[in-house]
Design a protein around this motif. Sequence first.
Motif, mmCIF file in Angstrom:
data_model
loop_
_atom_site.group_PDB
_atom_site.id
_atom_site.type_symbol
_atom_site.label_atom_id
_atom_site.label_comp_id
_atom_site.label_asym_id
_atom_site.label_seq_id
_atom_site.Cartn_x
_atom_site.Cartn_y
_atom_site.Cartn_z
ATOM 1 N N GLU A 83 0.829 -1.207 0.000
ATOM 2 C CA GLU A 83 0.000 0.000 0.000
ATOM 3 C C GLU A 83 0.866 1.260 0.000
ATOM 4 O OE1 GLU A 83 -4.208 -1.200 2.141
ATOM 5 O OE2 GLU A 83 -2.562 -0.487 3.407
ATOM 6 N N GLU A 84 1.903 1.257 0.823
ATOM 7 C CA GLU A 84 2.792 2.417 0.889
ATOM 8 C C GLU A 84 3.548 2.608 -0.428
ATOM 9 O OE1 GLU A 84 5.304 1.713 4.209
ATOM 10 O OE2 GLU A 84 3.708 1.960 5.702
ATOM 11 N N MET A 132 6.680 -13.008 -11.615
ATOM 12 C CA MET A 132 7.894 -12.195 -11.482
ATOM 13 C C MET A 132 8.764 -12.625 -10.309
ATOM 14 S SD MET A 132 6.492 -8.746 -9.663
ATOM 15 C CE MET A 132 5.291 -8.867 -8.320
ATOM 16 N N ALA A 133 8.226 -13.421 -9.387
ATOM 17 C CA ALA A 133 8.999 -13.731 -8.186
ATOM 18 C C ALA A 133 8.581 -15.057 -7.574
ATOM 19 C CB ALA A 133 8.832 -12.620 -7.147
ATOM 20 N N VAL A 134 9.511 -15.601 -6.796
ATOM 21 C CA VAL A 134 9.277 -16.785 -5.966
ATOM 22 C C VAL A 134 9.897 -16.482 -4.613
ATOM 23 C CG1 VAL A 134 9.885 -19.217 -5.624
ATOM 24 C CG2 VAL A 134 9.277 -18.414 -7.900
ATOM 25 N N LYS A 135 9.324 -16.994 -3.543
ATOM 26 C CA LYS A 135 9.927 -16.807 -2.233
ATOM 27 C C LYS A 135 11.348 -17.362 -2.249
ATOM 28 C CE LYS A 135 6.783 -19.229 -0.178
ATOM 29 N NZ LYS A 135 5.882 -19.555 -1.312
ATOM 30 N N GLY A 136 12.283 -16.680 -1.579
ATOM 31 C CA GLY A 136 13.654 -17.159 -1.589
ATOM 32 C C GLY A 136 14.551 -16.432 -0.610
ATOM 33 N N THR A 137 15.837 -16.511 -0.887
ATOM 34 C CA THR A 137 16.851 -15.834 -0.081
ATOM 35 C C THR A 137 17.736 -15.021 -1.026
ATOM 36 O OG1 THR A 137 18.415 -17.678 -0.287
ATOM 37 C CG2 THR A 137 16.873 -17.738 1.574
ATOM 38 N N THR A 245 12.894 -38.843 -3.382
ATOM 39 C CA THR A 245 13.042 -37.386 -3.426
ATOM 40 C C THR A 245 13.440 -36.984 -4.841
ATOM 41 O OG1 THR A 245 13.783 -37.321 -1.114
ATOM 42 C CG2 THR A 245 14.239 -35.385 -2.474
ATOM 43 N N SER A 246 12.706 -36.048 -5.417
ATOM 44 C CA SER A 246 12.950 -35.603 -6.797
ATOM 45 C C SER A 246 13.941 -34.442 -6.840
ATOM 46 C CB SER A 246 11.636 -35.124 -7.420
ATOM 47 O OG SER A 246 11.320 -33.823 -6.925
ATOM 48 N N PRO A 247 14.334 -34.023 -8.043
ATOM 49 C CA PRO A 247 15.079 -32.765 -8.179
ATOM 50 C C PRO A 247 14.224 -31.595 -7.699
ATOM 51 C CG PRO A 247 15.259 -34.081 -10.168
ATOM 52 C CD PRO A 247 14.204 -34.733 -9.328
ATOM 53 N N LYS A 248 14.826 -30.420 -7.537
ATOM 54 C CA LYS A 248 14.163 -29.245 -6.977
ATOM 55 C C LYS A 248 13.256 -28.540 -7.993
ATOM 56 C CE LYS A 248 15.529 -25.050 -4.416
ATOM 57 N NZ LYS A 248 16.695 -24.252 -3.983
ATOM 58 N N PHE A 249 12.062 -28.148 -7.541
ATOM 59 C CA PHE A 249 11.121 -27.360 -8.336
ATOM 60 C C PHE A 249 10.943 -25.989 -7.692
ATOM 61 C CE2 PHE A 249 9.178 -31.756 -8.562
ATOM 62 C CZ PHE A 249 9.676 -32.050 -9.826
ATOM 63 N N PRO A 250 10.548 -24.980 -8.466
ATOM 64 C CA PRO A 250 10.237 -23.682 -7.845
ATOM 65 C C PRO A 250 8.936 -23.781 -7.065
ATOM 66 C CG PRO A 250 9.696 -23.639 -10.182
ATOM 67 C CD PRO A 250 10.423 -24.927 -9.932
ATOM 68 N N THR A 251 8.824 -22.992 -6.002
ATOM 69 C CA THR A 251 7.569 -22.944 -5.256
ATOM 70 C C THR A 251 6.595 -22.017 -5.973
ATOM 71 O OG1 THR A 251 8.486 -21.183 -3.874
ATOM 72 C CG2 THR A 251 8.628 -23.418 -3.026
ATOM 73 N N SER A 252 5.492 -21.697 -5.320
ATOM 74 C CA SER A 252 4.460 -20.874 -5.940
ATOM 75 C C SER A 252 5.024 -19.545 -6.428
ATOM 76 C CB SER A 252 3.320 -20.622 -4.947
ATOM 77 O OG SER A 252 3.827 -20.164 -3.712
ATOM 78 N N SER A 253 4.488 -19.102 -7.557
ATOM 79 C CA SER A 253 4.937 -17.850 -8.165
ATOM 80 C C SER A 253 4.100 -16.676 -7.677
ATOM 81 C CB SER A 253 4.799 -17.944 -9.694
ATOM 82 O OG SER A 253 3.427 -18.061 -10.064
ATOM 83 N N PHE A 254 4.664 -15.492 -7.799
ATOM 84 C CA PHE A 254 3.946 -14.252 -7.518
ATOM 85 C C PHE A 254 4.034 -13.371 -8.748
ATOM 86 C CE2 PHE A 254 5.003 -15.931 -3.425
ATOM 87 C CZ PHE A 254 3.945 -15.600 -2.615
ATOM 88 N N GLY A 255 2.952 -12.676 -9.055
ATOM 89 C CA GLY A 255 2.956 -11.835 -10.235
ATOM 90 C C GLY A 255 1.742 -10.934 -10.293
ATOM 91 N N LEU A 264 2.277 1.576 -12.571
ATOM 92 C CA LEU A 264 1.829 0.821 -11.403
ATOM 93 C C LEU A 264 2.585 -0.500 -11.312
ATOM 94 C CD1 LEU A 264 -0.026 0.314 -9.004
ATOM 95 C CD2 LEU A 264 -1.792 -0.468 -10.618
ATOM 96 N N VAL A 265 2.796 -1.135 -12.446
ATOM 97 C CA VAL A 265 3.545 -2.397 -12.474
ATOM 98 C C VAL A 265 4.934 -2.199 -11.887
ATOM 99 C CG1 VAL A 265 4.680 -4.083 -13.981
ATOM 100 C CG2 VAL A 265 2.293 -3.454 -14.381
ATOM 101 N N LYS A 266 5.594 -1.115 -12.267
ATOM 102 C CA LYS A 266 6.942 -0.851 -11.754
ATOM 103 C C LYS A 266 6.926 -0.722 -10.232
ATOM 104 C CE LYS A 266 11.032 2.061 -12.315
ATOM 105 N NZ LYS A 266 11.322 2.025 -10.862
ATOM 106 N N LYS A 267 5.918 -0.032 -9.696
ATOM 107 C CA LYS A 267 5.826 0.124 -8.244
ATOM 108 C C LYS A 267 5.591 -1.224 -7.563
ATOM 109 C CE LYS A 267 4.001 4.849 -8.493
ATOM 110 N NZ LYS A 267 2.804 5.715 -8.248
ATOM 111 N N ILE A 268 4.759 -2.048 -8.179
ATOM 112 C CA ILE A 268 4.465 -3.367 -7.613
ATOM 113 C C ILE A 268 5.713 -4.239 -7.619
ATOM 114 C CG2 ILE A 268 3.195 -5.522 -7.992
ATOM 115 C CD1 ILE A 268 0.890 -3.766 -9.097
ATOM 116 N N VAL A 269 6.395 -4.279 -8.761
ATOM 117 C CA VAL A 269 7.601 -5.098 -8.890
ATOM 118 C C VAL A 269 8.678 -4.621 -7.915
ATOM 119 C CG1 VAL A 269 9.486 -5.762 -10.433
ATOM 120 C CG2 VAL A 269 7.126 -5.728 -11.278
ATOM 121 N N ASP A 270 8.885 -3.311 -7.850
ATOM 122 C CA ASP A 270 9.884 -2.763 -6.926
ATOM 123 C C ASP A 270 9.548 -3.124 -5.481
ATOM 124 O OD1 ASP A 270 11.262 -1.683 -9.035
ATOM 125 O OD2 ASP A 270 10.552 0.377 -8.734
#
Length: 337
Positions: A83-84, A132-137, A245-255, A264-270
Amino acid sequence: MKKIVAFLATFSFLAGFAYAADDCTNRGTLDEMYCDENMDLVADSPKDPEEWKDPNTLVFTYTPVEDPAVYKDAFADFQKYLEEATGKRVIYYTVQSNAAEVEAMRSGRLHIAGFSTGPTGFAVNLAGYVPMAVKGTEESFQGYNLIVVTKKESDIKELADMKGKRIAHTSASSNSGNLAPRAIFPQHGIVPDEDYTVAYSGKHDQSILGVAHGDYDAAPVASDVYYRMAEAGRIDADDFRIVFTSPKFPTSSFGYAHNLHPDLVKKIVDAFYSYRFTPEMQETFGGADRFFPVTYQEDWKVIRDIAASTGTSYNQDGLKKMAEKEAAKAAAKKAKQ
């Protein structure tokens, strides 16, 4: 079933707003509502600025695969940050199924979302969703493995031992809970539905609990769900055996929805890339502390390959089948209550 009919009618109606044939030089596998002229496999922003959306209120949700209430609370701090960053009101919209989440974005009622790994392809092709993103480090995105769990005292020691057994898959659209097993297990000499009986549980946690209670002999599930349940005390890991145990897959995506205003997209992505998870979020999401940048074209290739190998088509017919199965499961669950 009335909801299914309305859902499909909405899709048929919205299809009428497709690009004219001469307006799009490449669509790829996307629905006719969208265009992909830069060939990155996701919907382009509309050419006409009049079609850009800049709503005063942004609607956000996260995959309904597990308990929605848990994640509504988990994302509360991020909602305030968003929101901010955008200057918009952000509300959380709880969805009850993967098909409903896809339809909500396609119809314009959902602007920002987290889609689970398997349904991400449906959202991209049918709803104009741009991952555009996945949870990570800091080092990499957070991934997970397909693991097969059984009770510790079970006679199942490897995949081959599942022959003739009752095995829980989660849902038709789930990557680790259904699509990946159907693509990977045959490579190890065992074929779902042929060598063992598939019983759909509906969710990863229900598969795991079903194995614990003896409802199923084993279950392919997402490793992150399994370990999160163990850490939360919902299960005792000592009661289980992991046999694959399988090879690694990405978790849920965000977009976001492709037709949001570029500014607005730029603000969201940033906002996604600069936000750092609270300690509570890190605990909920297995140690991830940020949203890590990804692209659908590159990072979802393994998932698309699995879908292709299992005959899953990210089109309206495929989503119709997913919606019908989800509705049937919901009806069956309600009937038992």
